[in-house]
Design an enzyme around this catalytic site. Structure first.
Site, short mmCIF file in Angstrom:
data_model
loop_
_atom_site.label_atom_id
_atom_site.label_comp_id
_atom_site.label_asym_id
_atom_site.label_seq_id
_atom_site.Cartn_x
_atom_site.Cartn_y
_atom_site.Cartn_z
N LYS A 61 44.87 -47.07 -41.81
CA LYS A 61 45.09 -47.07 -40.35
C LYS A 61 45.00 -45.64 -39.83
O LYS A 61 45.55 -44.72 -40.45
CB LYS A 61 46.43 -47.69 -39.98
CG LYS A 61 46.71 -47.65 -38.46
CD LYS A 61 47.84 -48.57 -38.05
CE LYS A 61 49.21 -48.03 -38.24
NZ LYS A 61 49.53 -46.77 -37.51
N GLU B 181 50.28 -49.83 -29.23
CA GLU B 181 51.72 -49.54 -29.22
C GLU B 181 52.19 -49.14 -27.83
O GLU B 181 51.61 -48.28 -27.17
CB GLU B 181 52.01 -48.40 -30.23
CG GLU B 181 53.48 -48.01 -30.25
CD GLU B 181 53.89 -47.19 -31.46
OE1 GLU B 181 53.07 -46.99 -32.38
OE2 GLU B 181 55.06 -46.74 -31.48
O1 KIV Z 1 53.91 -45.94 -38.85
C1 KIV Z 1 54.17 -47.08 -38.41
O2 KIV Z 1 55.15 -47.72 -38.81
C2 KIV Z 1 53.28 -47.63 -37.40
C3 KIV Z 1 53.71 -48.89 -36.74
C4 KIV Z 1 54.74 -48.56 -35.74
C5 KIV Z 1 52.57 -49.61 -36.13
O3 KIV Z 1 52.28 -47.06 -37.11
#
Ligand code: KIV
Length: 271
Positions: A120, A189
Site C-alpha cells: 500500500k 481516509e
Molecule cells: O497504517 C494504517 O493502519 C492505515 C490504515 C489506517 C488504512 O493506513
C-alpha cells in the site's frame, strides 16, 4: 492435484470481484501473529500490516519513524497467523517517494521476504508513475488517498480532507489516475461520505473507507482502535467493539492483588 478442503486465499482478483458482486470488503490492520490469526478466523478479507504500527505498537506520535525492516518484521509475524486473508503491507515513509526504481526495489524486498499479496502506498497523482512501475512488474498496489498520515506535517493535523471543492475534485481525479496506473483498490481516509460515494462511483476498483462513511466498497479500521485499547483516541469514525483497555486493566490489577496476597497460585495451579 487439487485439495478441495484447502483454504482459498483472497487475491486481488477476488477483491475486485467483490465490488462487482456488491460484497463489502472487511479489512483490519494487524501487526502480530495472534491478532492476525483471530482476524483470519473471523473472516476478515484483507489484513493490512499498516504503518500505524508506528503509533499503536511503537508508541510514536506519527508513522514517519517506521522503517522497511519494521514492516517486514511485522509481516513475517502476521503471515504465520493468516491462511485465507490477503496480506497487504504498507510501504513506510521514504521507502517509495524518492523515485519509482527505489520504490520497486523496496516493494520487491517486501514481496520476496514475506507472504504479502500487495503493498500500500499513500498519495494521488504524484505517485501514479510509481504505481504503474510496480503493477507492471507484478506487484499489486493498494492506493491510499484522503487523509494520508505520512503527510501529516504538510496537512498540519488529522482533520478530514476533501471538504473544499478544489480538494474534492483533486481526490476524484487522483482516484481515476490511480486506477488507470493499475491500483487494484483504493483506501480513502477521513473524507465526507458523499465525496467518498462520488469517488466510489467514479472508479471500477473497490474503495475501502476509513472515516469515509458507508457509500464505499469496504471498511478498514486499526485493530487496536476497534478493540478499545486506546482510551484516549475517540474519533467519531471508530466504532469500539470492545473496551479492551478496561478488561486488561482489570485482569492485571487482579493479578497484582492475587500475587501480593499469595492467592495465586493455588494448589491446582501448582505441581
Ligand atoms: O497504517 C494504517 O493502519 C492505515 C490504515 C489506517 C488504512 O493506513
Amino acid at each position: 492435484m487439487s485439495n478441495t478442503s484447502e483454504i482459498r486465499r483472497v487475491t486481488t482478483r477476488r477483491i475486485i470481484e467483490m465490488k462487482k458482486a456488491k460484497e463489502k470488503v472487511a479489512a483490519l490492520t494487524a501487526y502480530d501473529f495472534l491478532i492476525a490469526r483471530l482476524c483470519d478466523r473471523a473472516g476478515i478479507d484483507l489484513v493490512l500490516v499498516g504503518d500505524s504500527v508506528g503509533n499503536v505498537f511503537q508508541g510514536h506520535e506519527t508513522t514517519l519513524p517506521v522503517t522497511l525492516d519494521d514492516m517486514i518484521y511485522h509481516t513475517k509475524a502476521v503471515q504465520c497467523g493468516v491462511k485465507r486473508a490477503m496480506i497487504v503491507v504498507d510501504m513506510p515513509f521514504m521507502s517509495y517517494q524518492t523515485n519509482p526504481d527505489e520504490a520497486f526495489r523496496n516493494a520487491g524486498r517486501i514481496m520476496k521476504e514475506t507472504d504479502a499479496g500487495a503493498v500500500k502506498l499513500e498519495g494521488g497523482e504524484i505517485i501514479a508513475e510509481t504505481v504503474a512501475k510496480l503493477t507492471a512488474n507484478g506487484i499489486p498496489v493498494l492506493a491510499h488517498i484522503g487523509l494520508t498520515p505520512q503527510s501529516i506535517h504538510r496537512f498540519g493535523g488529522y482533520q478530514p480532507r476533501g471538504r473544499d471543492k478544489e480538494e474534492a475534485a483533486q481526490l476524484i481525479k487522483d482516484a481515476k489516475i490511480l486506477e488507470e496506473a493499475g491500483a487494484f483498490a483504493i483506501v480513502i481516509e477521513k473524507i465526507p461520505a458523499l465525496l467518498a460515494k462520488k469517488i466510489t462511483q467514479s472508479v471500477n476498483v473497490p474503495t475501502i473507507g476509513i472515516g469515509a462513511g458507508k457509500y464505499v466498497d469496504g471498511q478498514i479500521l486499526v485493530v487496536y482502535d476497534m478493540l478499545g485499547l486506546l482510551e484516549e483516541f475517540n474519533p467519531r469514525f471508530v466504532r469500539k467493539y470492545l473496551n479492551l483497555s478496561q478488561t486488561i486493566n482489570d485482569a492485571f490489577t487482579k493479578y497484582v492483588k492475587d500475587t501480593k496476597s499469595g492467592e495465586f497460585p493455588n494448589e491446582k495451579e501448582s505441581y
